[in-house]
Design an enzyme around this catalytic site. Structure first.
Site, short mmCIF file in Angstrom:
data_model
loop_
_atom_site.label_atom_id
_atom_site.label_comp_id
_atom_site.label_asym_id
_atom_site.label_seq_id
_atom_site.Cartn_x
_atom_site.Cartn_y
_atom_site.Cartn_z
N LYS A 54 0.59 -1.30 -0.19
CA LYS A 54 0.35 0.25 -0.27
C LYS A 54 1.34 0.96 -0.30
O LYS A 54 0.07 2.25 -0.64
CB LYS A 54 -0.82 0.22 1.24
CG LYS A 54 -2.04 -1.25 1.23
CD LYS A 54 -2.60 -1.38 2.32
CE LYS A 54 -3.61 -2.17 2.41
NZ LYS A 54 -4.80 -2.58 3.65
N GLN A 98 -4.40 -2.04 9.69
CA GLN A 98 -4.81 -2.81 9.08
C GLN A 98 -5.20 -3.93 10.11
O GLN A 98 -5.63 -4.08 11.02
CB GLN A 98 -3.40 -3.40 8.48
CG GLN A 98 -3.28 -4.58 7.44
CD GLN A 98 -3.99 -4.64 6.32
OE1 GLN A 98 -3.81 -3.74 5.98
NE2 GLN A 98 -4.11 -5.44 6.13
N ASP A 121 -10.72 3.05 4.37
CA ASP A 121 -11.33 1.77 3.97
C ASP A 121 -12.63 2.24 4.16
O ASP A 121 -13.31 0.72 3.62
CB ASP A 121 -10.75 1.23 5.18
CG ASP A 121 -9.99 0.13 5.01
OD1 ASP A 121 -9.65 0.02 3.47
OD2 ASP A 121 -9.17 -0.60 5.99
#
Ligand code: GUN
Length: 294
Positions: A54, A98, A121
């Site tokens: 990422k 994450q 997200d």
């Protein structure tokens, strides 16, 4: 059956190039450089790889990307304090924690401490609620990537029977909502199957579009699908492979060799949905930065 195997690597690269151009224009016109902060707790090897990819992808398209690597021993309050600092930092437009988090931490408390306007997200409770009503700013990255894949393959979702395997908050639930919503990339009839579903094969055999997101290697076999099905494989499973120098290989939730013989469109693993997830996260980060310039 003529089968179209989706090249997610190529498609994601195209999307990243488009974002690169948009980043350049944003920088030139407003001076804003999109900033993405990624928090990783613990040292799960797969998560480590994702976080590094990422960061690399963000930097390559001219964004600022900072990773925060925290030890497994941190408390909820430590992570939340870091998030609060990032929430008030104007140079940060996207914050991602994450997943999965170590068991001793509260995923809900941590995710819900992210400023919803920086939740690229799309996992904050408020953003999930917005998704429910079709007013989402940031569609969760993997479902968004799946929509882009279907669009690029010329697959219309409207009036199709979409069968989703898995009900996770990150894939199963949001993709089933998006596809049953009214409008473009929606209007489907959606069935969600999970570990307690009976006669799963009789349901998967009705699927015009099958989305597998259960984390079970090679679960979907040839007898479970009908001819012409469109198959999206979200699974990324490590299985032992003595031939491989790493000692393992990645396989999806779909038994590719069998299912690809019947499918009209199919995504491979690796190289299908995975690269798209990162591209869509970058798209959301760009969107957040451009909204902040208004
Ligand atoms: N772990 C696996 N996929 C994802 C994702 O899309 N977002 C986050 N935060 N964690 C993940």
């Amino acid at each position: 059956m003529d089968t179209q195997v989706i090249n997610g690597v190529e498609l994601a690269a195209e999307i990243r190039l488009q974002i690169l151009d948009k980043v350049k224009i944003l920088k030139k016109t407003t001076g804003i450089i999109p900033g993405l902060s990624v928090i990783l707790v613990g040292n799960d090897p797969a998560s480590n790889v994702y976080v590094k990819s990422k960061q690399k992808a963000a930097m390559e398209i001219g964004m600022n990307a900072v990773d925060y690597l925290l030890p497994e021993t941190v408390k909820d309050s430590d992570v939340i304090q870091l998030i609060k600092n990032l929430n008030s930092d104007e140079s940060v437009h996207g914050i991602l924690v994450q997943l999965p988090l170590p068991e001793n931490l509260s995923k809900t408390k941590i995710i819900d401490s992210i400023d919803p306007n920086k939740d690229v997200d799309g996992l904050h409770t408020l953003n999930m609620g917005k998704l429910m009503t079709g007013r989402q700013i940031f569609p969760p990255a993997t479902p968004y990537g799946i929509q882009k894949i279907l669009l690029s393959a010329g697959v219309s979702v409207s009036s199709k029977h979409v069968v989703v395997l898995g009900r996770s908050e990150i894939v199963g639930k949001p993709i089933s909502l998006l596809m049953s919503q009214k409008g473009v990339m929606g209007d489907a009839t959606v069935t969600v199957c999970h570990s307690k579903t009976r006669n799963i094969e009789s349901i998967t055999n009705q699927a015009d579009i099958l989305i597998a997101a259960i984390g079970m290697p090679n679960f979907v076999t040839g007898s479970m699908v009908k001819d012409g099905v469109v198959v999206i494989d979200v699974g990324i499973n490590r299985v032992v492979d003595a031939q491989n120098r790493r000692g393992y290989k990645l396989v999806g939730d779909v038994f590719f060799e069998e299912v690809s013989k019947k499918a009209s469109v199919i995504t491979p693993v690796p190289g299908g949905v995975g690269p798209m997830t990162i591209a869509m996260l970058l798209e959301n980060t760009f969107k957040s930065a451009s909204i902040s310039s208004l």
